[in-house]
Write a protein that holds these residues in place. Structure first.
Motif, short mmCIF file in Angstrom:
data_model
loop_
_atom_site.label_atom_id
_atom_site.label_comp_id
_atom_site.label_asym_id
_atom_site.label_seq_id
_atom_site.Cartn_x
_atom_site.Cartn_y
_atom_site.Cartn_z
N THR A 1 -54.08 10.70 14.58
CA THR A 1 -52.99 10.16 15.40
C THR A 1 -52.72 8.71 15.05
O THR A 1 -51.56 8.31 14.89
N ALA A 2 -53.79 7.91 14.91
CA ALA A 2 -53.63 6.50 14.58
C ALA A 2 -52.96 6.34 13.21
O ALA A 2 -52.06 5.52 13.05
N LYS A 3 -53.38 7.13 12.23
CA LYS A 3 -52.77 7.06 10.89
C LYS A 3 -51.30 7.44 10.95
O LYS A 3 -50.46 6.82 10.30
N ALA A 4 -50.97 8.45 11.73
CA ALA A 4 -49.58 8.89 11.85
C ALA A 4 -48.73 7.80 12.49
O ALA A 4 -47.62 7.51 12.03
N VAL A 5 -49.24 7.17 13.54
CA VAL A 5 -48.50 6.11 14.23
C VAL A 5 -48.31 4.91 13.30
O VAL A 5 -47.21 4.35 13.22
N ILE A 6 -49.36 4.52 12.59
CA ILE A 6 -49.26 3.39 11.66
C ILE A 6 -48.29 3.71 10.53
O ILE A 6 -47.47 2.87 10.14
N GLY A 7 -48.36 4.93 10.02
CA GLY A 7 -47.45 5.33 8.95
C GLY A 7 -46.00 5.33 9.42
O GLY A 7 -45.11 4.85 8.71
N ALA A 36 -44.73 3.58 11.90
CA ALA A 36 -44.34 2.19 12.09
C ALA A 36 -44.00 1.53 10.76
O ALA A 36 -43.05 0.75 10.66
N GLY A 37 -44.77 1.84 9.73
CA GLY A 37 -44.50 1.29 8.40
C GLY A 37 -43.17 1.76 7.86
O GLY A 37 -42.41 0.96 7.29
N VAL A 38 -42.84 3.03 8.04
CA VAL A 38 -41.56 3.57 7.57
C VAL A 38 -40.41 2.90 8.32
O VAL A 38 -39.40 2.51 7.72
N ILE A 39 -40.55 2.75 9.63
CA ILE A 39 -39.50 2.11 10.43
C ILE A 39 -39.33 0.65 10.01
O ILE A 39 -38.21 0.16 9.87
N LEU A 58 -36.19 -3.50 7.28
CA LEU A 58 -36.06 -4.56 6.28
C LEU A 58 -34.91 -4.26 5.31
O LEU A 58 -34.14 -5.15 4.97
N VAL A 59 -34.81 -3.01 4.85
CA VAL A 59 -33.74 -2.64 3.92
C VAL A 59 -32.38 -2.77 4.59
O VAL A 59 -31.46 -3.37 4.04
N ILE A 60 -32.25 -2.25 5.79
CA ILE A 60 -30.97 -2.32 6.52
C ILE A 60 -30.64 -3.77 6.85
O ILE A 60 -29.50 -4.20 6.73
#
Length: 42
Positions: free
Chosen positions: A13-19, A21-24, A29-31
């Motif tokens: 769960t923690a890895k999924a949440v961190i991942g 958050a990283g994608v968002i 940043l790109v937008i």
């Protein structure tokens, strides 16, 4: 046995949440840089 399963579940769960958050953050940043470029062109 149950404690091991629970710990691994929270780890996933923690890895999924961190991942996610990283994608968002990366998308933001790109937008954001594209918006800044558009504003600068005006």
């Amino acid at each position: 046995m149950d404690e091991t399963v629970q710990k691994s579940c929270w780890g996933v769960t923690a890895k999924a949440v961190i991942g996610l958050a990283g994608v968002i953050l990366l998308a933001w940043l790109v937008i954001g840089s594209e918006s800044a470029a558009m504003i600068a062109q005006r």
